[in-house]
Structure formats: structure tokens, C-alpha cells
Design a protein around this motif. Structure first.
Motif, PDB file in Angstrom:
ATOM      1  N   SER A  54     -16.613 -15.338  36.949  1.00  0.00           N
ATOM      2  CA  SER A  54     -17.601 -14.925  37.975  1.00  0.00           C
ATOM      3  C   SER A  54     -16.820 -13.164  37.847  1.00  0.00           C
ATOM      4  O   SER A  54     -17.539 -12.182  37.967  1.00  0.00           O
ATOM      5  N   HIS A  61     -24.959 -13.196  37.830  1.00  0.00           N
ATOM      6  CA  HIS A  61     -24.919 -13.991  38.525  1.00  0.00           C
ATOM      7  C   HIS A  61     -24.973 -15.412  37.546  1.00  0.00           C
ATOM      8  O   HIS A  61     -25.348 -15.364  36.649  1.00  0.00           O
ATOM      9  N   SER A  83     -22.870 -20.559  43.020  1.00  0.00           N
ATOM     10  CA  SER A  83     -23.409 -20.791  41.962  1.00  0.00           C
ATOM     11  C   SER A  83     -24.869 -20.572  41.901  1.00  0.00           C
ATOM     12  O   SER A  83     -25.351 -21.816  42.737  1.00  0.00           O
ATOM     13  N   HIS A 105     -31.939 -20.435  43.754  1.00  0.00           N
ATOM     14  CA  HIS A 105     -30.703 -20.374  42.914  1.00  0.00           C
ATOM     15  C   HIS A 105     -30.941 -21.241  41.764  1.00  0.00           C
ATOM     16  O   HIS A 105     -29.741 -21.637  40.876  1.00  0.00           O
TER      17      HIS A 105
END
Ligand SMILES: *Cc1c(COP(=O)(O)O)cnc(C)c1O
Length: 395
Positions: A54, A61, A83, A105
């Protein structure tokens, strides 16, 4: 504490071997007995890998590729880290939702989806879908009207150790018509995706792939598609014996190479699978037999209680070469053919390039197979030949 095994794992080893003093999964394996092959995965190590990737990925992302290791506790850990998730089926979407992931997500990244799964995803609020064909776009338009779609491209990826072949993606020549078709169907032509191939050991290996995709991205923009998303897929490597860059540095190099070619992409996304979980897990296995096929056979045959069908599917083609640790390490070694326990002749792990193992190795010995957190437990059969599927312990 199994003193013999723990002591052995503490022996002086080259740096690649998991150190039981610093590696939770290795320490657990050293301290416990197992009655079947068992994958031990450390959530702490997954978290460390997530933080490193990250940090290197910056604005991009992470959408964890769930298929690499779908253990619910790992999914939950990643949900807590913020995440996203790349899912391939209704089952994977339900798994992520059950562990607390937000539909926003989750991306439905398989280009081959069951229509009812598309409708399910749409119903629970997933809005981002992959496609690489007209028929799939039509399916999405019908069952998830108005959804955002990204088009997966075929790229030449011969530099990966585990290339993903040509099963997924469309040729560059098809891209303009697919983007137009998506728009005409009332979908949002949202972006592009590709996959450099799994276990792409060097960041520089991405360059030829990025060189293929960047002109297509720019051409699509010029043709009037305001693309937002560049999904760079997975490919982030794990350590199997050949040197790799540290995850943060690797990811940062990839992003620098992306930005040099694509400029300021509004929405960058990466889908690491192996790179997030492989090094977090090791398998405790056992030697079932050591034999020779004739008195003058140069190779010993070493049969483990785990094989091609019980978790080590990635030994196919002998491309992924796992590191093995035994209590005899440090002693003299000789070449071995390594095989699994089942009565299927395809259940040979390494034969073309035999593996060196200690001469003292014998049946009943513990073997630790290192950096196996990805693509093992999920590949394990339900119990082919009566051998139990790979057990999993999450720390
Ligand atoms: C399997 C897969 C990944 C993960 O690949 P790794 O090489 O394990 O990082 C990412 N994206 C898609 C679409 C995949 O199918």
C-alpha cells in the motif's frame, strides 16, 4: 513444543528460510504436531505485506484477489485495513460481504460471469464489473443496468513465472468497439484492466506490458470515452528462491512506470493476490516414503503427504519452486524427484528439475514448505484418493 523440530528450524539457514524467531507461521509449525498437511497463515504477516504494498502503490487502491486465499479471517483482516476486493463469483462476493466489506469496495473482476451472479451482485450494491466481450457486456447491461464496466485487455506477458495465457482479455483491436458497445448499452465505460502475469519477479518486466496498454488508453480518451479507471491487476511476486525486490519498492517502481505512461489517472487500482498472502503462510507436511527405483538410481524419490491435488497445484510445469525446510538441513544433500501421495501419475511435483534434499531424509520426517499462503488451500481437492484436503490454521 516439539523440541527436535524447533531446534532443527533454528539451525543456521540461508536467509530465504522462514526464521522461527521472527516468522509467526514458522514458529507455530515448529512448536506443534500435525496429523495432516496444514497451511499455517499469519494475519500479522498479511498486514505487514498490505502496509508495504500500500505504501508503494500510493494512490492506487488495493483490491485483494480473493482467489489467492479466501480464508474468512484473512478477508476480515483486509476489510479492517481498508482493502477492496476483486471477486470472481457470487460465492466470493458473499464471503467478502459476510466479513464486513462494503459493496462499493468490491469489483466483480471475472470476465466470465453467471447471469444470476451478475444480478445478485447488482442487487447487493456492487457497481463495478469486468468484461472482455460483447456478450458479457450485454449480460451486464441486462442484469446490472447502468453499471460501470472496465474492459480487460490481453497483454503479452511472457516474462511472468506463471503467465495467465490468453484465457482472459480482448485483443487491442476489439477495444474501441467494446467501449462503444458498453456506452450504447447504457453502461458506464469506466476503464481498462490487464494482468502482467502472476509472479512477475521484477518491476521492470511491467514496462513492455504498460507500453502495450498506454496507447490504447490514450486512443480511447481521444475517441470520446472519459475513462476513469486503470486497473493494473496482480502479478506482485513472492519469494520462492529467486531474488525479488521488497514489496514497497517494487510497487513504487510499478506506479512510477504507470504514471510516466498514463499521466494522472483519476482512479488507479491494483489487485495483488500472491504478493499479499504467499509469504504469510507455510505448510507443515510429512515425508511418507523415500525410495529408489533401482539399485543404481541416481535420484531418490521422495513422497510427501501433500501433492498436486491437495494444495500444490502450482507445481504444474515446475514453474513455482517452493523452498523446503527439514530437520536435516545443513547435512549432505542429493537430487530427488518430489511427488505427492495420490495414485495419479500426474501427482509429481518436481522431476524435470530435481530438487536437492538431505541424504538423511526419511519417512515420518517433517517438511516445512515455505511461502505457500497463496494458491494452495483453495486449490486443494475435496479429498482425492481419500487424502484429506489441506487443513488451514489462521494465526
Ligand atoms: C488472480 C488474479 C489476480 C491476482 O494475481 P496475483 O498474480 O496473484 O497477484 C488479480 N486480478 C485478477 C483479475 C485475477 O484473476
Amino acid at each position: 513444543m516439539n523440541a527436535i523440530v524447533a531446534g532443527a528450524f533454528r539451525a543456521e539457514k540461508p536467509s530465504f528460510v522462514a526464521n522461527i524467531n521472527t516468522d509467526p507461521a514458522a514458529a507455530y509449525i515448529a512448536a506443534n504436531d500435525f496429523d495432516r498437511p496444514t497451511l499455517v497463515v499469519s494475519r500479522a504477516k498479511v498486514t505487514t505485506q498490505y502496509d508495504a504494498l500500500s505504501a508503494g502503490l500510493g494512490r492506487a487502491h488495493i483490491h485483494y484477489a480473493v482467489k489467492a486465499n479466501p480464508e474468512p479471517q484473512i478477508i476480515r483482516t483486509l476489510v479492517r485495513k481498508g482493502s477492496g476486493f476483486d471477486c470472481a463469483s457470487r460465492g466470493e462476493i458473499e464471503l467478502c460481504l459476510d466479513q464486513g466489506a462494503q459493496p462499493a469496495h468490491i469489483s466483480f473482476g471475472n470476465t466470465i460471469k453467471r447471469a444470476s451472479d451478475v444480478a445478485f451482485a447488482h442487487g447487493v450494491g456492487v457497481t463495478l464489473f469486468a468484461a472482455d466481450s460483447e456478450a458479457e457486456l450485454e449480460k451486464i447491461a441486462k442484469h446490472a443496468p447502468g453499471a460501470r464496466v472496465y474492459i480487460r485487455l490481453i497483454v503479452e506477458n511472457s516474462l511472468a513465472d506463471w503467465p495467465l495465457s490468453r484465457k482472459f482479455g480482448c485483443a487491442a483491436s476489439l477495444l474501441p468497439s467494446l467501449l462503444d458497445h458498453a456506452r450504447d448499452l447504457g453502461l458506464v465505460a469506466y476503464g481498462l484492466s490487464f494482468h502482467v502475469g502472476s509472479q512477475t519477479r521484477k518491476a521492470e518486466f511491467w514496462n513492455p506490458v504498460l507500453d502495450q496498454v498506454a496507447p490504447l488508453w490514450h486512443a480511447a480518451q481521444e475517441a470520446g470515452h472519459a475513462l476513469q479507471l486503470l486497473n493494473i491487476g496482480g502479478g506482485f511476486p513472492a519469494f520462492y528462491g529467486q531474488s525479488i525486490e521488497a514489496p514497497r519498492r517494487y510497487a513504487a517502481s510499478v506506479i512510477a512506470a504507470v504514471e510516466a505512461r498514463f499521466g494522472a489517472v483519476p482512479h488507479l487500482m491494483a489487485e495483488p493476490g500472491r504478493g499479499l498472502v504467499a509469504e504469510a503462510g507455510h505448510i507443515a507436511a510429512e515425508v511418507m516414503l523415500v525410495s529408489r527405483k533401482s539399485a543404481d538410481d541416481l535420484h531418490r524419490w521422495v513422497y510427501l503427504d501433500i501433492g498436486r491435488f491437495s494444495g500444490l497445484a502450482e507445481t504444474e510445469g515446475e514453474a513455482i519452486r517452493y523452498q523446503l525446510v527439514t530437520r536435516h538441513d545443513g547435512g549432505d544433500t542429493g537430487p530427488c524427484v518430489l511427488a505427492g501421495p495420490s495414485c495419479d501419475s500426474a501427482d509429481i511435483l518436481y522431476e524435470k528439475r530435481p530438487i536437492n534434499l538431505p541424504l538423511a531424509l526419511q519417512d515420518g520426517d517433517r517438511v516445512m514448505i515455505c511461502n505457500c499462503g497463496a494458491y494452495t488451500s483453495a486449490y486443494s481437492s475435496v479429498g482425492f484418493n481419500g487424502f484429506p484436503p489441506l487443513d488451514v490454521i489462521v494465526l
